[in-house]
Design a protein around this motif. Structure first.
Motif, PDB file in Angstrom:
ATOM      1  N   PHE A 103       1.145  -6.432  10.120  1.00 59.50           N
ATOM      2  CA  PHE A 103       0.324  -6.480   8.919  1.00 59.50           C
ATOM      3  C   PHE A 103       0.219  -5.115   8.260  1.00 59.50           C
ATOM      4  CE2 PHE A 103      -1.644 -10.622   8.765  1.00 59.50           C
ATOM      5  CZ  PHE A 103      -1.539 -11.092  10.061  1.00 59.50           C
ATOM      6  N   GLY A 104       0.075  -5.113   6.940  1.00 57.47           N
ATOM      7  CA  GLY A 104      -0.382  -3.937   6.232  1.00 57.47           C
ATOM      8  C   GLY A 104      -1.887  -3.807   6.380  1.00 57.47           C
ATOM      9  N   LYS A 105      -2.445  -2.722   5.844  1.00 55.35           N
ATOM     10  CA  LYS A 105      -3.878  -2.470   6.001  1.00 55.35           C
ATOM     11  C   LYS A 105      -4.727  -3.248   5.003  1.00 55.35           C
ATOM     12  CE  LYS A 105      -3.462   2.003   8.241  1.00 55.35           C
ATOM     13  NZ  LYS A 105      -3.910   3.415   8.297  1.00 55.35           N
ATOM     14  N   GLY A 106      -4.089  -3.904   4.065  1.00 58.41           N
ATOM     15  CA  GLY A 106      -4.816  -4.767   3.146  1.00 58.41           C
ATOM     16  C   GLY A 106      -5.145  -4.107   1.819  1.00 58.41           C
ATOM     17  N   THR A 107      -5.297  -4.952   0.809  1.00 59.64           N
ATOM     18  CA  THR A 107      -5.750  -4.532  -0.515  1.00 59.64           C
ATOM     19  C   THR A 107      -6.950  -5.390  -0.884  1.00 59.64           C
ATOM     20  OG1 THR A 107      -3.563  -3.848  -1.294  1.00 59.64           O
ATOM     21  CG2 THR A 107      -5.201  -4.405  -2.975  1.00 59.64           C
ATOM     22  N   LYS A 108      -8.049  -4.748  -1.186  1.00 63.83           N
ATOM     23  CA  LYS A 108      -9.252  -5.477  -1.596  1.00 63.83           C
ATOM     24  C   LYS A 108      -9.186  -5.718  -3.095  1.00 63.83           C
ATOM     25  CE  LYS A 108     -14.302  -5.277  -1.500  1.00 63.83           C
ATOM     26  NZ  LYS A 108     -15.487  -4.454  -1.131  1.00 63.83           N
ATOM     27  N   LEU A 109      -9.079  -6.991  -3.480  1.00 68.31           N
ATOM     28  CA  LEU A 109      -8.996  -7.355  -4.889  1.00 68.31           C
ATOM     29  C   LEU A 109     -10.319  -7.946  -5.350  1.00 68.31           C
ATOM     30  CD1 LEU A 109      -7.305  -7.777  -7.483  1.00 68.31           C
ATOM     31  CD2 LEU A 109      -6.808 -10.085  -6.625  1.00 68.31           C
ATOM     32  N   THR A 110     -10.816  -7.421  -6.446  1.00 66.16           N
ATOM     33  CA  THR A 110     -12.029  -7.952  -7.071  1.00 66.16           C
ATOM     34  C   THR A 110     -11.673  -8.475  -8.448  1.00 66.16           C
ATOM     35  OG1 THR A 110     -13.412  -6.362  -5.897  1.00 66.16           O
ATOM     36  CG2 THR A 110     -14.372  -7.440  -7.826  1.00 66.16           C
ATOM     37  N   VAL A 111     -12.041  -9.719  -8.713  1.00 67.00           N
ATOM     38  CA  VAL A 111     -11.841 -10.310 -10.030  1.00 67.00           C
ATOM     39  C   VAL A 111     -13.189 -10.297 -10.742  1.00 67.00           C
ATOM     40  CG1 VAL A 111     -11.111 -12.330 -11.334  1.00 67.00           C
ATOM     41  CG2 VAL A 111      -9.983 -11.747  -9.169  1.00 67.00           C
ATOM     42  N   ASN A 112     -13.223  -9.624 -11.866  1.00 63.93           N
ATOM     43  CA  ASN A 112     -14.468  -9.469 -12.626  1.00 63.93           C
ATOM     44  C   ASN A 112     -14.582 -10.494 -13.745  1.00 63.93           C
ATOM     45  OD1 ASN A 112     -15.336  -7.028 -11.230  1.00 63.93           O
ATOM     46  ND2 ASN A 112     -13.636  -6.026 -12.296  1.00 63.93           N
ATOM     47  N   PRO A 113     -15.784 -11.033 -13.943  1.00 70.40           N
ATOM     48  CA  PRO A 113     -15.964 -12.035 -15.008  1.00 70.40           C
ATOM     49  C   PRO A 113     -15.928 -11.399 -16.404  1.00 70.40           C
ATOM     50  CG  PRO A 113     -18.047 -11.597 -13.917  1.00 70.40           C
ATOM     51  CD  PRO A 113     -17.013 -10.835 -13.154  1.00 70.40           C
TER      52      PRO A 113
END
Lengths: 113, 115
Positions: A103-113
């Protein structure tokens, strides 16, 4: 040794827009699989999309598609028409012949309204 | 869709207690895995199994032990829990005779807090 690198720890996007998450990897094997997994906050890890290395055609699953560049060892994920429910940690992963998923270390994605 | 279950989902326990985290799958998958997920969300493989009576240590050293007596069941045991064991533990499986044999499917996880 196999490695997976996600260079974007965090990203954000506006609802309905398109976002691309980056992933590069390294392996000496010729046959392998690549995956993108999604883990919403406090929820289960689920498979988003997978790519078989011997297939040149990029995988697509509804709003999710990949750009698989085998020579460059790049495997980016494009999310079109982003939705609030896409907010999650996204993990890129590599499965070779070792039976283990890297695995990679991850990407935290936030979708804004 | 994969069916893989973990119990308990949340556990708060005192130091020194013995605990067992349960993982079961109904797909007949031969390969099963345990991951520890740290607060930064990075995943570390701690144990895996190729099938019944097969267990291997993963990439991250762990004081836990596992067993695989039945195909569908892969429990993880901590003989004496310590605060450093506080983490989220994810179980996964893959294999079978049909479908996407190379894809790992994950359980919902167990959040462990050791006081």
């Amino acid at each position: 040794a196999q490695t997976v690198t996600q260079s974007q720890p965090e990203m954000s996007v506006q609802e309905a827009e398109t976002v691309t998450l980056s992933c590069t990897y390294d392996t000496s094997e010729s046959n392998y699989y690549l995956f993108w997994y999604k883990q919403p906050p406090s929820r289960q890890m689920i498979l988003v999309i997978r790519q078989e290395a011997y297939k040149q055609q990029n995988a697509t699953e509804n709003r999710f598609s990949v750009n698989f560049q085998k020579a460059a060892k790049s495997f980016s994920l494009k999310i079109s028409d982003s939705q609030l429910g896409d907010t999650a940690m996204y993990f890129c992963a590599l499965q070779g012949g070792s039976e283990k998923l890297v695995f990679g270390k991850g990407t935290k994605l936030t979708v804004n309204p | 869709e994969a069916d893989i279950y973990q119990t308990p989902r949340y556990l708060v326990i005192g130091t020194g207690k013995k605990i067992t985290l349960e993982c079961s799958q109904t797909m007949g998958h031969d390969k099963m895995y345990w991951y520890q997920q740290d607060p930064g969300m990075e995943l570390h493989l701690i144990h895996y199994s190729y099938g019944v009576n097969s267990t291997e240590k993963g990439d991250l050293s762990s004081e836990s032990t596992v067993s695989r007596i039945r195909t569908e069941h892969f429990p993880l045991t901590l003989e004496s829990a310590r605060p450093s064991h506080t983490s989220q533990y994810l179980c996964a499986s893959r294999g079978g005779v049909t479908g996407r044999q190379e894809t790992q499917y994950f359980g919902p996880g167990t959040r462990l807090l050791v006081l």
